[in-house]
Write an enzyme that holds these catalytic residues in place. Structure first.
Site, PDB file in Angstrom:
ATOM      1  N   LYS A   1      56.901  54.734  34.630  1.00 42.96           N
ATOM      2  CA  LYS A   1      56.943  54.187  33.272  1.00 42.96           C
ATOM      3  C   LYS A   1      57.527  55.247  32.335  1.00 42.96           C
ATOM      4  CE  LYS A   1      53.750  50.405  33.907  1.00 42.96           C
ATOM      5  NZ  LYS A   1      52.657  50.366  34.875  1.00 42.96           N
TER       6      LYS A   1
ATOM      7  N   SER B   1      47.503  46.578  29.115  1.00 41.06           N
ATOM      8  CA  SER B   1      48.938  46.347  28.972  1.00 41.06           C
ATOM      9  C   SER B   1      49.288  45.093  28.182  1.00 41.06           C
ATOM     10  CB  SER B   1      49.582  46.276  30.350  1.00 41.06           C
ATOM     11  OG  SER B   1      49.083  45.154  31.047  1.00 41.06           O
TER      12      SER B   1
ATOM     13  N   HIS C   1      50.068  53.154  31.323  1.00 43.14           N
ATOM     14  CA  HIS C   1      50.760  52.835  30.056  1.00 43.14           C
ATOM     15  C   HIS C   1      50.412  53.839  28.953  1.00 43.14           C
ATOM     16  CE1 HIS C   1      52.741  48.992  30.851  1.00 43.14           C
ATOM     17  NE2 HIS C   1      51.707  48.682  31.616  1.00 43.14           N
TER      18      HIS C   1
HETATM   19  C1  PLP Z   1      52.292  49.779  36.194  1.00 44.98           C
HETATM   20  C2  PLP Z   1      50.895  50.050  36.511  1.00 44.98           C
HETATM   21  C3  PLP Z   1      50.504  50.479  37.780  1.00 44.98           C
HETATM   22  C4  PLP Z   1      51.465  50.535  38.931  1.00 44.98           C
HETATM   23  O1  PLP Z   1      52.296  51.647  38.844  1.00 44.98           O
HETATM   24  P1  PLP Z   1      53.459  51.807  39.935  1.00 44.98           P
HETATM   25  O2  PLP Z   1      53.712  53.263  39.973  1.00 44.98           O
HETATM   26  O3  PLP Z   1      54.607  50.999  39.423  1.00 44.98           O
HETATM   27  O4  PLP Z   1      52.925  51.282  41.221  1.00 44.98           O
HETATM   28  C5  PLP Z   1      49.181  50.798  37.991  1.00 44.98           C
HETATM   29  N1  PLP Z   1      48.265  50.703  37.010  1.00 44.98           N
HETATM   30  C6  PLP Z   1      48.603  50.274  35.764  1.00 44.98           C
HETATM   31  C7  PLP Z   1      47.553  50.192  34.710  1.00 44.98           C
HETATM   32  C8  PLP Z   1      49.923  49.925  35.489  1.00 44.98           C
HETATM   33  O5  PLP Z   1      50.240  49.490  34.278  1.00 44.98           O
END
Ligand code: PLP
Length: 396
Positions: free
Chosen positions: A242, A183, A211
């Protein structure tokens, strides 16, 4: 009673502030979108949301959420295995598996829970988890909850991964775990090489698509589409929070025995509430939209390329990316903060990241491109970068 720990906590908070690491929250008074309104009355263009496909405020998803409310109610007041499973939950799980080309799926309240609950039911102290050093916090926590031997390899470093796999040969089972997209840089994991090593050293592969899903690959099926390895990865975790609408919810999808065992033993699934019908019904609608067309991916990929090319031409140092995350390297921590503040004055909301979130000397502005951005939004963002970049003597 509280007095002693209160002083301790106050000191702790003070030290976070002194280190310049105290996180303030910016208050938004509009829905999430390309343009958002702040509680100061300012309107700014948003380049820091995970709203990659622009679905966070999409009329079709809002309508589907309302339909979920009207036909299945507000909440379930139960975990899945007692009385918290509706037809909608089963339908969404099926859609997720179809999307990724996997055998079955299981829903969680968040991807954080999916990652927190995936290792412990499957592995014991006889086994090994071999994890990329830049993996998400939720993977790190999930690994901690499990008794398997832990190995960490340098980010996307295949020689180091191979070393760790060699050491782990004595263990019963081995799982290689990686984020699909990292990220902070936007780079993807080298899945072709990871699969080769998995084969050579008899390991399973787990990827976190958070992502990546919706973004990476021609039709947004994620990193397994990009590397043409659909169906070859045993475990995929992901989020609905996301690109897939941005509300809430996570999932694990993959081999059917794995998913079946998670339903029996995964603690965040067994002991936490079901996703609400509004969210689930909107999720179903969202996957239907993904099955119909990849217009949003086309637009996102165009937007990303356009931004990258113009920024490079303007003289900015940009990390190579295969996602919608673009790291504009500034290298100096203070500069990254000043730069982001100046961008906001220009009506562009971006975030500057610096150590310890990124390595020392690698401070940057992270830009997140969306299919919700129109060319004029992106041009405005680039113009602001150029103006601030010149003012701060970063570019000529
Ligand atoms: C955002 C993210 C998460 C967490 O996701 P949520 O559904 O918001 O708990 C887990 N792993 C990665 C790689 C992320 O970027």
């Amino acid at each position: 009673m509280y007095g002693k720990i209160q002083k301790h906590l106050q000191k702790e908070l003070e030290s976070i502030k002194e280190a310049g690491l105290f996180k303030e929250e910016r208050i938004i008074t509009s829905p999430q979108g390309a343009e958002i309104e702040l509680d100061t009355g300012e309107k700014v263009l948003n380049f820091c949301a995970n709203n990659y496909l622009g679905l966070s405020n999409h009329p079709s998803l809002i309508e589907a959420a309302k339909e979920g409310l009207d036909t299945r109610g507000y909440g379930l007041s139960s975990v899945r295995f007692i009385c918290g499973t509706q037809d909608l939950h089963k339908k969404l799980e099926k859609k997720i598996a179809e999307f990724f080309g996997t055998e079955d799926s299981i829903l969680y309240a968040a991807c954080f829970d999916a990652n927190g609950g995936v290792f412990e039911p499957l592995l014991t102290s006889e086994d090994a988890i071999i994890s990329d050093s830049l993996n998400h916090a939720s993977i790190i926590d999930g690994v901690r909850l499990c008794k398997a031997q832990r190995y960490r390899y340098k980010n996307a470093d295949m020689a180091d991964l191979e070393e760790k796999l060699k050491i782990a040969q004595d263990q019963r089972f081995r799982v290689i775990v990686t984020d699909a997209v990292f990220s902070m840089d936007g780079n993807v994991a080298p899945m072709d090489k990871i699969l080769e090593l998995a084969e050579k050293y008899d390991a399973l592969v787990m990827i976190d698509e958070a992502h990546s899903a919706g973004v990476v690959g021609k039709t947004g099926r994620g990193i397994t589409e990009l590397f043409d390895i659909r169906g070859k990865v045993e475990i995929i975790t992901g989020t609905l929070g996301k690109s897939f609408g941005g509300a809430i919810g996570g999932f694990t999808t993959g081999k059917k025995e794995i998913i079946e065992l998670l339903r029996q033993r995964s603690r965040p699934y067994l002991f936490s509430n079901s996703l609400p019908p509004a969210v689930v019904n909107a999720g179903i609608k969202m996957f239907d939209m993904m099955a119909e067309t990849h217009e949003l991916q086309d637009k996102l990929h165009d937007n990303t390329r356009y931004f990258m090319d113009k920024m490079k031409n303007a003289g900015f140092d940009i990390k190579p990316t295969q996602s919608a995350i673009i790291a504009v390297m500034l290298c100096d921590a203070k500069l990254s903060q000043d730069f982001a503040a100046r961008m906001l004055e220009e009506g562009i909301y971006v975030i500057g990241f610096y150590y310890p979130v990124v390595p020392k000397g690698e401070a940057r502005i992270r830009v997140q491109i969306s299919a919700a951005h129109e060319k004029e939004h992106i041009d405005k963002c680039i113009d602001a970068f150029i103006k601030v970049g010149k003012d701060l003597y970063l570019i000529k």
